[in-house]
Design a protein around this motif. Structure first.
Motif, PDB file in Angstrom:
ATOM      1  N   GLN A   1      -2.103  -5.138   9.997  1.00  0.00           N
ATOM      2  CA  GLN A   1      -1.735  -5.230   8.584  1.00  0.00           C
ATOM      3  C   GLN A   1      -2.460  -4.127   7.814  1.00  0.00           C
ATOM      4  O   GLN A   1      -3.584  -3.748   8.155  1.00  0.00           O
ATOM      5  CB  GLN A   1      -2.122  -6.590   8.009  1.00  0.00           C
TER       6      GLN A   1
ATOM      7  N   THR B   1      -3.152  -3.033   3.604  1.00  0.00           N
ATOM      8  CA  THR B   1      -2.995  -3.390   2.196  1.00  0.00           C
ATOM      9  C   THR B   1      -3.648  -2.314   1.346  1.00  0.00           C
ATOM     10  O   THR B   1      -4.519  -1.577   1.817  1.00  0.00           O
ATOM     11  CB  THR B   1      -3.652  -4.750   1.879  1.00  0.00           C
ATOM     12  N   GLY B   2      -3.211  -2.238   0.094  1.00  0.00           N
ATOM     13  CA  GLY B   2      -3.814  -1.263  -0.797  1.00  0.00           C
ATOM     14  C   GLY B   2      -2.987  -1.037  -2.032  1.00  0.00           C
ATOM     15  O   GLY B   2      -2.334  -1.953  -2.539  1.00  0.00           O
ATOM     16  N   ASP B   3      -3.009   0.216  -2.498  1.00  0.00           N
ATOM     17  CA  ASP B   3      -2.337   0.596  -3.729  1.00  0.00           C
ATOM     18  C   ASP B   3      -1.336   1.708  -3.479  1.00  0.00           C
ATOM     19  O   ASP B   3      -1.538   2.551  -2.602  1.00  0.00           O
ATOM     20  CB  ASP B   3      -3.349   1.098  -4.772  1.00  0.00           C
TER      21      ASP B   3
ATOM     22  N   LEU C   1      -4.310   2.963   1.618  1.00  0.00           N
ATOM     23  CA  LEU C   1      -4.266   1.709   2.359  1.00  0.00           C
ATOM     24  C   LEU C   1      -5.523   1.499   3.176  1.00  0.00           C
ATOM     25  O   LEU C   1      -6.198   2.457   3.553  1.00  0.00           O
ATOM     26  CB  LEU C   1      -3.058   1.703   3.307  1.00  0.00           C
TER      27      LEU C   1
ATOM     28  N   THR D   1       8.973  -8.122  -6.837  1.00  0.00           N
ATOM     29  CA  THR D   1       8.588  -7.679  -5.501  1.00  0.00           C
ATOM     30  C   THR D   1       9.735  -6.892  -4.900  1.00  0.00           C
ATOM     31  O   THR D   1      10.878  -7.346  -4.930  1.00  0.00           O
ATOM     32  CB  THR D   1       8.270  -8.896  -4.610  1.00  0.00           C
TER      33      THR D   1
ATOM     34  N   LYS E   1       0.280  -2.972  -6.059  1.00  0.00           N
ATOM     35  CA  LYS E   1      -0.222  -3.506  -4.791  1.00  0.00           C
ATOM     36  C   LYS E   1       0.851  -3.400  -3.714  1.00  0.00           C
ATOM     37  O   LYS E   1       2.024  -3.677  -3.957  1.00  0.00           O
ATOM     38  CB  LYS E   1      -0.660  -4.959  -4.934  1.00  0.00           C
ATOM     39  N   ILE E   2       0.432  -2.994  -2.513  1.00  0.00           N
ATOM     40  CA  ILE E   2       1.317  -2.890  -1.365  1.00  0.00           C
ATOM     41  C   ILE E   2       0.684  -3.606  -0.184  1.00  0.00           C
ATOM     42  O   ILE E   2      -0.540  -3.580  -0.012  1.00  0.00           O
ATOM     43  CB  ILE E   2       1.628  -1.412  -1.008  1.00  0.00           C
ATOM     44  N   SER E   3       1.523  -4.268   0.597  1.00  0.00           N
ATOM     45  CA  SER E   3       1.070  -4.951   1.809  1.00  0.00           C
ATOM     46  C   SER E   3       2.146  -4.790   2.873  1.00  0.00           C
ATOM     47  O   SER E   3       3.318  -5.077   2.613  1.00  0.00           O
ATOM     48  CB  SER E   3       0.832  -6.432   1.529  1.00  0.00           C
TER      49      SER E   3
ATOM     50  N   LYS F   1       3.011  -5.045   7.340  1.00  0.00           N
ATOM     51  CA  LYS F   1       2.605  -5.511   8.665  1.00  0.00           C
ATOM     52  C   LYS F   1       3.410  -4.764   9.708  1.00  0.00           C
ATOM     53  O   LYS F   1       4.570  -4.419   9.491  1.00  0.00           O
ATOM     54  CB  LYS F   1       2.863  -7.013   8.824  1.00  0.00           C
TER      55      LYS F   1
ATOM     56  N   GLU G   1       4.329  -4.903  -5.146  1.00  0.00           N
ATOM     57  CA  GLU G   1       4.388  -5.679  -6.388  1.00  0.00           C
ATOM     58  C   GLU G   1       4.574  -4.694  -7.547  1.00  0.00           C
ATOM     59  O   GLU G   1       3.634  -4.000  -7.930  1.00  0.00           O
ATOM     60  CB  GLU G   1       3.109  -6.490  -6.579  1.00  0.00           C
TER      61      GLU G   1
ATOM     62  N   GLY H   1       6.963  -4.637   4.588  1.00  0.00           N
ATOM     63  CA  GLY H   1       6.224  -5.457   3.639  1.00  0.00           C
ATOM     64  C   GLY H   1       6.811  -5.370   2.260  1.00  0.00           C
ATOM     65  O   GLY H   1       8.026  -5.175   2.095  1.00  0.00           O
TER      66      GLY H   1
END
Length: 119
Positions: A99, A101-103, A93, A40, A113-115, A117, A31, A28
């Protein structure tokens, strides 16, 4: 009483079956905000889960991996601590299927921010 016992057994089985195994590769982005600019950057997590314990590594690519020093899974929450050179990264997360997501924070810096998959 039999119906109640059967219902409880079915509920416990459903909870066990729905528990996510995070073992595998997750790709992923993060940001990053530095000096008033945003960009990114890619991220790759290679995870191995054994119960609530999470081990593995993380970095920007297969060739840039740093070991996870602490990792845990509790429900749909994942916490990871990894050391990269002189920096410590902290990830918090939330799991949502394949998936997360989180910090992520680098030391005492503000969260980014992190995402990711599952790949």
């Amino acid at each position: 009483m039999k119906t109640l016992m059967l219902s409880l057994l079915l509920l416990l089985g459903a909870c066990t079956a729905s528990a996510a195994d995070l073992t595998g590769k997750w790709t992923g982005t993060i940001e990053v905000k530095e000096n008033g600019e945003s960009r990114t950057v890619p991220v790759l997590l290679i995870l191995k889960q054994e119960g609530a314990k999470l081990t593995g590594s993380g970095g920007s690519s297969e060739d840039d991996q740093h070991p996870i020093s602490k990792g845990s899974v509790e429900g749909d929450k994942v916490t990871i601590e990894a050391q990269a050179d002189d920096d410590t990264f902290y990830l918090e997360l939330k799991i949502d299927g394949d998936q997360m997501t989180g910090d992520v924070r680098k030391g005492d810096s503000p969260p980014m921010k992190i995402s990711v998959k599952r790949t």
